[in-house]
Design an enzyme around this catalytic site. Structure first.
Site, short mmCIF file in Angstrom:
data_model
loop_
_atom_site.label_atom_id
_atom_site.label_comp_id
_atom_site.label_asym_id
_atom_site.label_seq_id
_atom_site.Cartn_x
_atom_site.Cartn_y
_atom_site.Cartn_z
N ASP A 23 0.86 -1.18 0.00
CA ASP A 23 0.00 0.00 0.00
C ASP A 23 0.90 1.23 0.00
O ASP A 23 1.98 1.22 0.58
CB ASP A 23 -0.90 0.02 1.24
CG ASP A 23 -2.01 -1.03 1.18
OD1 ASP A 23 -2.39 -1.43 0.07
OD2 ASP A 23 -2.50 -1.42 2.25
N ASP A 82 -6.97 -1.42 -4.48
CA ASP A 82 -8.01 -1.06 -3.51
C ASP A 82 -8.93 0.02 -4.09
O ASP A 82 -10.15 -0.05 -3.94
CB ASP A 82 -7.39 -0.52 -2.22
CG ASP A 82 -6.52 -1.54 -1.50
OD1 ASP A 82 -6.73 -2.75 -1.69
OD2 ASP A 82 -5.63 -1.11 -0.74
#
Length: 176
Positions: free
Chosen positions: A113, A131
């Site tokens: 991330d 995401d």
């Protein structure tokens, strides 16, 4: 048949952009932070070993199995039941994002991330392209379901189109 090519292209594009972004993050941002827009957006390297928002960390195989089952179920639903392009694109984004994060779990043991939206104090989560694709895809799918429902209600006459006429209100005299 053209819609199948569109769906496959969307899935492939999400996976490609997601994986390239993560390769670049691993090569150039590893354990660093870059401020893109001061006080609003920065890139911050994070290893997410859990699911959304880091929940249930270190259960890699559970997530892999759930990912395969989820991607399979969404794919089956998409190719069997969905007939509207907005829903097809939405579900393709979800599938592409799911595959992108699944590749990370298989290859690295965690999900990379890096998008850190820091404009508001309450937003503390770091996410990635996959995401974002899943979230945008879900929003498009829900939007299309709402649009389909509204169209169906209008078609069945449950909602009157704006035709200048109105039904008499309860208690009004219909003759005049």
């Amino acid at each position: 048949m053209l819609w199948i090519i569109m769906v496959i292209a969307v899935i492939a594009a999400v996976i490609l952009v997601d994986q390239i972004s993560k390769i670049l993050v691993l090569a150039y941002l590893y354990e660093e932070q870059v401020e893109l827009i001061e006080g609003v957006l920065r890139f911050t390297y994070v290893e997410n070993r859990g699911m959304a928002f880091g929940l249930l960390a270190d259960h890699r195989w559970v997530f892999l199995v759930l990912s395969v089952v989820g991607i399979g179920a969404v794919s089956y639903y998409l190719f069997r039941y969905v007939h509207r392009n907005l829903s097809r694109v939405g579900l393709a984004l979800i599938i592409g994002g799911g595959i992108g994060n699944m590749i990370d779990r298989l290859r690295l043991g965690f999900v990379v991330d890096f998008i850190d939206f820091c404009a508001f104090d309450f937003w503390v989560w770091v996410f990635n392209i996959a995401d974002a694709a899943v979230c945008v895809g879900a929003a498009l799918f829900v939007l299309d379901l709402i649009l389909e429902l509204v169209a169906e209600i209008k078609e069945n006459g449950l909602l009157k189109a704006s035709d200048g006429k109105s039904e008499p209100q309860q208690g009004e005299d219909q003759n005049g």
